[in-house]
Design an enzyme around this catalytic site. Sequence first.
Site, PDB file in Angstrom:
ATOM      1  N   GLN A   1      -7.255   0.855  10.835  1.00 52.05           N
ATOM      2  CA  GLN A   1      -8.225   1.388   9.871  1.00 52.05           C
ATOM      3  C   GLN A   1      -9.422   0.433   9.781  1.00 52.05           C
ATOM      4  OE1 GLN A   1      -8.556  -0.227   6.661  1.00 52.05           O
ATOM      5  NE2 GLN A   1      -9.974   1.248   5.771  1.00 52.05           N
TER       6      GLN A   1
ATOM      7  N   ARG B   1       5.605  17.949  23.433  1.00 52.18           N
ATOM      8  CA  ARG B   1       5.286  18.368  24.801  1.00 52.18           C
ATOM      9  C   ARG B   1       5.378  17.196  25.780  1.00 52.18           C
ATOM     10  NH1 ARG B   1      -0.416  21.417  26.364  1.00 52.18           N
ATOM     11  NH2 ARG B   1       0.304  22.380  28.322  1.00 52.18           N
TER      12      ARG B   1
ATOM     13  N   LYS C   1      -9.063  -3.302   8.925  1.00 53.14           N
ATOM     14  CA  LYS C   1      -7.991  -4.080   9.530  1.00 53.14           C
ATOM     15  C   LYS C   1      -8.524  -5.127  10.502  1.00 53.14           C
ATOM     16  CE  LYS C   1      -4.553  -2.129   7.365  1.00 53.14           C
ATOM     17  NZ  LYS C   1      -5.279  -1.184   6.487  1.00 53.14           N
TER      18      LYS C   1
ATOM     19  N   TYR D   1       3.719  24.814  28.529  1.00 56.76           N
ATOM     20  CA  TYR D   1       3.958  24.813  27.086  1.00 56.76           C
ATOM     21  C   TYR D   1       5.450  24.802  26.758  1.00 56.76           C
ATOM     22  CZ  TYR D   1      -0.977  25.933  27.183  1.00 56.76           C
ATOM     23  OH  TYR D   1      -2.323  25.888  27.456  1.00 56.76           O
TER      24      TYR D   1
ATOM     25  N   HIS E   1      -0.844  -5.459   8.580  1.00 62.78           N
ATOM     26  CA  HIS E   1      -1.685  -6.625   8.309  1.00 62.78           C
ATOM     27  C   HIS E   1      -1.477  -7.737   9.330  1.00 62.78           C
ATOM     28  CE1 HIS E   1      -1.316  -5.603   3.694  1.00 62.78           C
ATOM     29  NE2 HIS E   1      -1.912  -4.643   4.391  1.00 62.78           N
TER      30      HIS E   1
ATOM     31  N   ARG F   1      -2.011  12.108  18.551  1.00 65.55           N
ATOM     32  CA  ARG F   1      -2.564  11.409  19.714  1.00 65.55           C
ATOM     33  C   ARG F   1      -3.879  10.705  19.368  1.00 65.55           C
ATOM     34  NH1 ARG F   1      -1.105  16.569  22.064  1.00 65.55           N
ATOM     35  NH2 ARG F   1      -3.273  17.191  21.745  1.00 65.55           N
TER      36      ARG F   1
ATOM     37  N   ASP G   1       6.555  -3.018   8.836  1.00 63.77           N
ATOM     38  CA  ASP G   1       5.204  -2.538   8.567  1.00 63.77           C
ATOM     39  C   ASP G   1       4.277  -3.722   8.815  1.00 63.77           C
ATOM     40  OD1 ASP G   1       2.753  -1.763   7.536  1.00 63.77           O
ATOM     41  OD2 ASP G   1       3.586  -0.721   5.807  1.00 63.77           O
TER      42      ASP G   1
ATOM     43  N   PHE H   1       0.852  -1.179   0.000  1.00 66.25           N
ATOM     44  CA  PHE H   1       0.000   0.000   0.000  1.00 66.25           C
ATOM     45  C   PHE H   1       0.897   1.240   0.000  1.00 66.25           C
ATOM     46  CE2 PHE H   1      -2.745   3.148   2.255  1.00 66.25           C
ATOM     47  CZ  PHE H   1      -3.719   3.249   1.274  1.00 66.25           C
TER      48      PHE H   1
END
Length: 388
Positions: free
Chosen positions: A185, A219, A188, A226, A162, A236, A159, A88
């Site tokens: 996703q 952060r 999956k 900050y 899968h 996140r 990767d 992909f």
Amino acid sequence: MNARQAPEFPAWPQYDDAERDGLIRALEQGQWWRMGGDEVNSFEREFAEHHGAEHALAVTNGTHALELALQVMGVGPGTEVIVPGFTFISSSQAAQRLGAVTVPVDVDLNTYNIDPAAVAAAITPRTKVIMPVHMAGLIADMDALAKISAETGVAVLQDAAHAHGARWQGKRVGELGSIATFSFQNGKLMTAGEGGAVVFPEGETEKYETAFLRHSCGRPRDDRRYLHQISGSNMRLNEFSASVLRAQLRRLDEQVALRDERWALLSKLLGQIDGVVPQGGDVRADRNSHYMAMFRVPGITEDKRNELVDRLVAAGLPAFAAFRAIYRTDAFWEFGAPDETVEQIAERCPNTDAISQDCIWLHHRTLLAGEPEMHATAEIVAGIVAGA
């Protein structure tokens, strides 16, 4: 089952009261982002443990997981990342978006996984990372890739989009000595619609901590003023998605076992059809999670393959055309491509070109059905291939 009737397959995604309870739990805790709630933290611990990793970092999606992992591994302008030509597009774009050059190499014609010999031949002084893709849940030749890595000093990034729950010689993805990324996703093997994770093996705590900073705008966890320490982005995962993924993880093993059992039957049946060659295996990959049920019809054109897919869908199968070779997409050439032509890359990637042209895959929910559905699926494939 009447072979003339379309088989019935389970729906995907699957959910029950575990997901409902998780969503309510996340809702009622009063904090819906990871810095105030506990769902993401809990999911990361559970996912890391399930895959034998020291740390897991949940992120917004699988593409971001790749990009983040590559960044903490030192990928950027002036570096190269070796990827399989058959994958992909996120596998290449994650490196290209960091300013690196993606170098496609060929895959094995039987497993569809990256060819270690092609990897070794492609390494240059600029190569920073080798990225195997565990195609359809079949883990790539990690022994050969680990040897190349040790000899050259080039790191491996798995990767594993899968490969949830897959194993290589009894070892889980997080126990193979290299960083790995996952996708959650919608299609999956476990999903919250979107989401991803980076898992870090033992000894990579420093990279994990750097990845945490970069995924949260640079952060620190306890920052109240900050004090952004390094450059980053907001990758996140939210608390609702994590609560769903915790439920999905709990049924993963049972689903993987069922798919493995069903693929043993379906691949045998597909292999008995004239002109059909199912994806092969590797005995060392002793647990295959089977994200896709893949097979080739060697010798047909891409247009004819696409017609076959349309006819399979019309007959009731969740069928798809296989990935296009990444170097045969416009996106690959926008930036971060090697100084080669399409024809030059294709010449050294004949297996990639062949698989991209003649391969078909069925959604993994096919393999969650019963044995009668496996026979019906094979009969449909046989009839449509014969008719072509």
